[in-house]
Write an enzyme that holds these catalytic residues in place. Structure first.
Site, PDB file in Angstrom:
ATOM      1  N   ASP A  19       4.830  17.723   2.622  1.00 14.12           N
ATOM      2  CA  ASP A  19       2.926  16.991   2.584  1.00 14.12           C
ATOM      3  C   ASP A  19       1.768  17.000   4.042  1.00 14.12           C
ATOM      4  OD1 ASP A  19       4.501  14.869   3.684  1.00 14.12           O
ATOM      5  OD2 ASP A  19       3.515  13.153   2.088  1.00 14.12           O
ATOM      6  N   LYS A  78      -2.260   8.391   2.643  1.00  9.71           N
ATOM      7  CA  LYS A  78      -3.070   9.431   1.945  1.00  9.71           C
ATOM      8  C   LYS A  78      -2.229   8.034   0.312  1.00  9.71           C
ATOM      9  CE  LYS A  78       0.866  10.572   0.520  1.00  9.71           C
ATOM     10  NZ  LYS A  78       2.065  10.265  -0.334  1.00  9.71           N
TER      11      LYS A  78
END
Length: 281
Positions: free
Chosen positions: A139, A8
């Site tokens: 996350d 990401k």
């Protein structure tokens, strides 16, 4: 059975306040990118003499932790504590750079939860998988769906954000990873929490050409003071033609978004001192 954990990038990252528990509340947009590891599991024969229930082998990039501390093993042990699943051999081919702000370890953990759910037909459901993933890292829940998301809290509170069709289609992403490791302690050492002028969720809905003046990563000032070569790479991305450039997470990767196709060989030559990834949207 095999699965491919993705990386990401953060489109904006604002540290908005310090929490009573010592952590910080953030605002960021997580965006998945197809820089991937490969993760495979096979059921372990009942007679295989293993002292552990999840026997992990890592190839590719080196991973600087012992097997028991790897988030893949922790993910297995967490799921195995609640569900009757067999022992497994796990093989991780590590391609996502570590200590890069790309979420590689978190992705591996979340995708391990997804892989166990699929392989052994546990049918946990996304919401429950996100809850499990949050126990492994702030996350990690993002990678259960691995769709663009606006994140608050310490990164675990997710809501949808739709940006690709509006303003990234036709652009090219160049991700640059220098041989620099950034510690979380360093990244937070000079942080002064504050509310941004415009929330990153709103900025990413605007054309990319407007991002430079509005979309910030609050870790850059702190990290660049310790590692000025990262600031120089960001400047090189702009000199190379990026419409917008930023450090991802707390570093040390940086990325540039280009409004036209970028030649892979030219990008690798321009950033020959780094690992370079070129991705067309």
């Amino acid at each position: 059975m095999i699965i491919f954990p993705c990386a990401k990038i953060n489109l904006g990252l604002n540290v908005v306040e310090r929490r009573p528990d010592g952590y910080h509340n953030l605002q960021t947009v997580f965006f998945p990118v197809p820089i991937c590891d490969a993760l495979e599991i096979k059921t372990m024969d009942e007679h295989f003499p293993s002292a552990v229930a999840c026997d992990l082998k890592v190839t590719g990039n080196a991973v600087e932790c012992n097997e028991a501390d790897n988030l893949i093993v922790k993910a297995y042990n967490m799921i195995a504590a609640d569900f009757d699943i067999p022992r497994v051999h796990a093989h991780l081919y590590k391609n996502i750079p570590s200590q890069a702000g790309l979420g590689g370890g978190s992705s591996d953990a979340a995708f391990m939860i997804r892989l166990l759910d699929q392989r052994f037909r546990i049918n946990i459901g996304n919401a429950a998988m996100e809850s499990y993933a949050a126990r492994l890292g702030a996350d990690c829940p993002f990678f259960i769906s691995a769709e663009p998301a606006y994140a608050e809290g310490i990164g675990e509170i997710l809501s949808p954000v739709n940006i690709t069709d509006h303003n990234l289609k036709g652009h090219t992403l160049v991700v640059v990873k220098p041989d620099v490791a950034v510690s979380t302690k360093e990244a937070f050492s000079h942080i002064k929490p504050c509310q941004p002028e415009v929330c990153c969720r709103d900025v990413v809905a605007m054309p990319v050409e407007e991002w430079k003046s509005l979309l910030k990563n609050d870790f850059e000032d702190s990290v660049f003071s310790f590692h000025p070569q990262l600031k120089e790479i960001k400047e090189r991305l702009y000199a190379f033609g990026a419409t917008y450039a930023q450090m991802s997470g707390s570093g040390s990767s940086l990325f540039g978004i280009f409004n036209s196709k970028v030649d892979k060989e030219e990008a690798e030559k321009a950033f020959a001192d780094c690992r370079t990834f070129v991705i067309d949207f």
